[in-house]
Enzyme design. Structure first.
Site, PDB file in Angstrom:
ATOM      1  N   CYS A   1     -20.916 -40.980  28.481  1.00  0.00           N
ATOM      2  CA  CYS A   1     -20.126 -40.013  28.258  1.00  0.00           C
ATOM      3  C   CYS A   1     -20.103 -38.784  29.148  1.00  0.00           C
ATOM      4  O   CYS A   1     -21.291 -38.091  29.335  1.00  0.00           O
ATOM      5  CB  CYS A   1     -19.845 -39.686  26.881  1.00  0.00           C
ATOM      6  SG  CYS A   1     -19.558 -40.718  25.690  1.00  0.00           S
TER       7      CYS A   1
ATOM      8  N   CYS B   1     -21.349 -35.064  27.876  1.00  0.00           N
ATOM      9  CA  CYS B   1     -22.271 -34.960  27.011  1.00  0.00           C
ATOM     10  C   CYS B   1     -23.812 -34.737  27.422  1.00  0.00           C
ATOM     11  O   CYS B   1     -24.064 -35.566  28.251  1.00  0.00           O
ATOM     12  CB  CYS B   1     -22.024 -36.156  26.041  1.00  0.00           C
ATOM     13  SG  CYS B   1     -23.359 -36.196  24.678  1.00  0.00           S
TER      14      CYS B   1
HETATM   15  N1  SAH Z   1     -22.372 -41.820  20.151  1.00  0.00           N
HETATM   16  C1  SAH Z   1     -21.483 -41.294  19.195  1.00  0.00           C
HETATM   17  C2  SAH Z   1     -22.060 -40.134  18.528  1.00  0.00           C
HETATM   18  C3  SAH Z   1     -21.732 -38.843  19.615  1.00  0.00           C
HETATM   19  S1  SAH Z   1     -21.861 -37.420  18.927  1.00  0.00           S
HETATM   20  C4  SAH Z   1     -19.983 -41.257  19.618  1.00  0.00           C
HETATM   21  O1  SAH Z   1     -19.769 -41.507  20.698  1.00  0.00           O
HETATM   22  O2  SAH Z   1     -19.300 -41.167  18.724  1.00  0.00           O
HETATM   23  C5  SAH Z   1     -20.396 -37.075  17.956  1.00  0.00           C
HETATM   24  C6  SAH Z   1     -19.413 -36.599  18.829  1.00  0.00           C
HETATM   25  O3  SAH Z   1     -19.564 -35.281  19.604  1.00  0.00           O
HETATM   26  C7  SAH Z   1     -18.838 -37.636  19.961  1.00  0.00           C
HETATM   27  O4  SAH Z   1     -17.448 -37.726  19.667  1.00  0.00           O
HETATM   28  C8  SAH Z   1     -19.031 -37.118  21.215  1.00  0.00           C
HETATM   29  O5  SAH Z   1     -18.178 -37.450  22.202  1.00  0.00           O
HETATM   30  C9  SAH Z   1     -18.821 -35.512  21.021  1.00  0.00           C
HETATM   31  N2  SAH Z   1     -19.316 -34.595  22.226  1.00  0.00           N
HETATM   32  C10 SAH Z   1     -20.312 -35.124  22.874  1.00  0.00           C
HETATM   33  N3  SAH Z   1     -20.791 -33.868  23.687  1.00  0.00           N
HETATM   34  C11 SAH Z   1     -19.709 -33.080  23.472  1.00  0.00           C
HETATM   35  C12 SAH Z   1     -19.607 -31.801  23.850  1.00  0.00           C
HETATM   36  N4  SAH Z   1     -20.328 -31.161  24.790  1.00  0.00           N
HETATM   37  N5  SAH Z   1     -18.786 -30.939  23.278  1.00  0.00           N
HETATM   38  C13 SAH Z   1     -17.926 -31.509  22.036  1.00  0.00           C
HETATM   39  N6  SAH Z   1     -18.203 -32.729  21.746  1.00  0.00           N
HETATM   40  C14 SAH Z   1     -19.109 -33.413  22.209  1.00  0.00           C
END
Ligand code: SAH
Length: 367
Positions: free
Chosen positions: A121, A124
């Protein structure tokens, strides 16, 4: 990814039931097993010495052969809103993060399942350097117990969200035994209905979960209304696609009867426009799901922006007008970098250091 695991005999490791065999080998009575478990989970023992109704010789033998804790809390941060965050150093020196959130009577923890993440992602912090390794089931349990021990004696953990670092369904073999300890009446005793697994959307693993244990809440991270945009934002999507993901999510819903949650990180100017909201509504096609909108938590060094309040409101209005259940995720613990990935990244940077510190929002509410 390296699979080398810490060379320790971890008492919290649930797979294999090492402790039961160890007791048998010594012809020790079976009730000792229940006693030790009681000290670990309900008794909140911090060391073998705390297990005061075990004979001293047994406590010494346990301490010689097992480690109760394999990790070290490298940093502990508190925020005014009651959020606490731990930066946890594993036996091999890797670091992960986990969080305790207080919301009314709720005591929610957010836990990690991997060191880093391979899902790609682009916004992230956790995945910027790829994945280092899976956590062991014991390391996942250990996070739960470290956070549980932050609570006063009269409070219990009520909810778990698997939304920390890593992709939980890429480590499902360790996650499920760890969650079994969370739900066990002789473990933490948390109802599976109060546990949410958040996934990028890995259909075979979602199907496996539907077959083996569909009592958990499933949250699927979408972040885009079509494959073209999702391929850019969530690199792993290129080899999966939204159609497959939604079909497997539907199968999970059929098996579980639990309402699905779809997470959507709003990235300013990128996926937060009215047209995206309309197409998201069409994509969801009347499913009785909850859409959890997460305003982006900026990661220094990355080009993505938090959406404007007006854009968030417009997005919500379009979904609500179409009858979609929407919730905007509240941010907690901002001041202590409670968003996952930030502390670890800051630490990585101070030891080597090219990119800026990063944030990864995890704090959920109301899932
Ligand atoms: N791998 C799992 C868990 C990730 S953390 C997943 O993809 O769902 C949970 C959520 O936080 C996910 O939807 C992820 O995309 C989101 N996330 C990651 N980085 C972020 C950021 N900087 N700001 C807001 N949400 C974020």
């Amino acid at each position: 990814m390296s699979e080398s695991l810490p060379a320790v005999r971890h008492l919290l490791e649930p797979t294999g039931d090492d402790l039961r065999r160890w007791l048998l080998e010594r012809s020790l009575p079976g009730f000792r097993y229940a006693q030790i478990r009681h000290w670990i989970f309900a008794g909140r023992a911090k060391s073998f010495d705390d297990m005061t109704d075990l004979p001293k010789s047994l406590r010494e033998a346990l301490a010689a052969d097992f480690r109760l804790w394999t990790t070290r809390v490298a940093e502990h941060k508190h925020s005014d809103d009651g959020t606490e965050k731990l930066l946890v150093e594993l036996a091999d020196g890797q670091q992960i993060e986990c969080v305790l959130l207080r919301d009314g009577a709720r005591r929610t923890i957010c836990i990690s399942t991997q060191v880093g993440c391979a899902m790609g992602c682009v916004f992230c912090a956790s995945g910027l350097n790829g994945v280092e390794r899976n956590l062991t089931a014991g390391e996942i349990v250990e996070q739960m117990l470290l956070l549980d021990r932050l609570l006063p004696a009269d409070e219990r953990l009520s909810h778990i969200v698997v939304m920390g670092m890593g992709e939980p369904l890429a480590n499902v073999d360790r996650l499920l035994p760890a969650l079994a300890e969370a739900t066990s009446p002789t473990g933490l005793g948390i109802s599976a209905r109060r546990i949410t697994i958040s996934t990028v959307g890995l259909p075979p693993a979602i199907d496996r979960l539907a077959r083996e244990n569909c009592r958990f809440n499933l949250a699927v991270s979408l972040h885009a209304p079509d494959d073209a945009l999702r391929n850019e934002l969530v690199r792993v999507n290129k080899s999966i696609g939204l159609g497959e993901i939604l079909r497997s999510a539907d199968r999970y819903f059929e098996a579980s009867g639990r309402r699905l949650t779809f997470e959507y990180v709003l990235l300013g100017g990128l996926n937060d426009q009215v047209d995206h909201a309309r197409r998201l509504t069409a994509l969801l096609g009347g499913r009785s799901a909850l859409v959890n909108l997460i305003p982006y938590n900026p990661v220094a060094g990355l080009p993505y922006r938090t959406p404007s309040a007006a854009a968030v409101n417009r997005f919500v209005e379009v979904l609500r007008a179409a009858g979609v259940n929407v919730q905007i995720r509240e941010r907690k613990g901002d001041k202590i970098d409670a968003a996952c990935g930030q502390l670890r990244r800051a630490n990585l940077l101070s030891s080597n250091s090219t990119a800026g510190p990063a944030v990864h929002q995890v704090a959920p509410s109301g899932l």
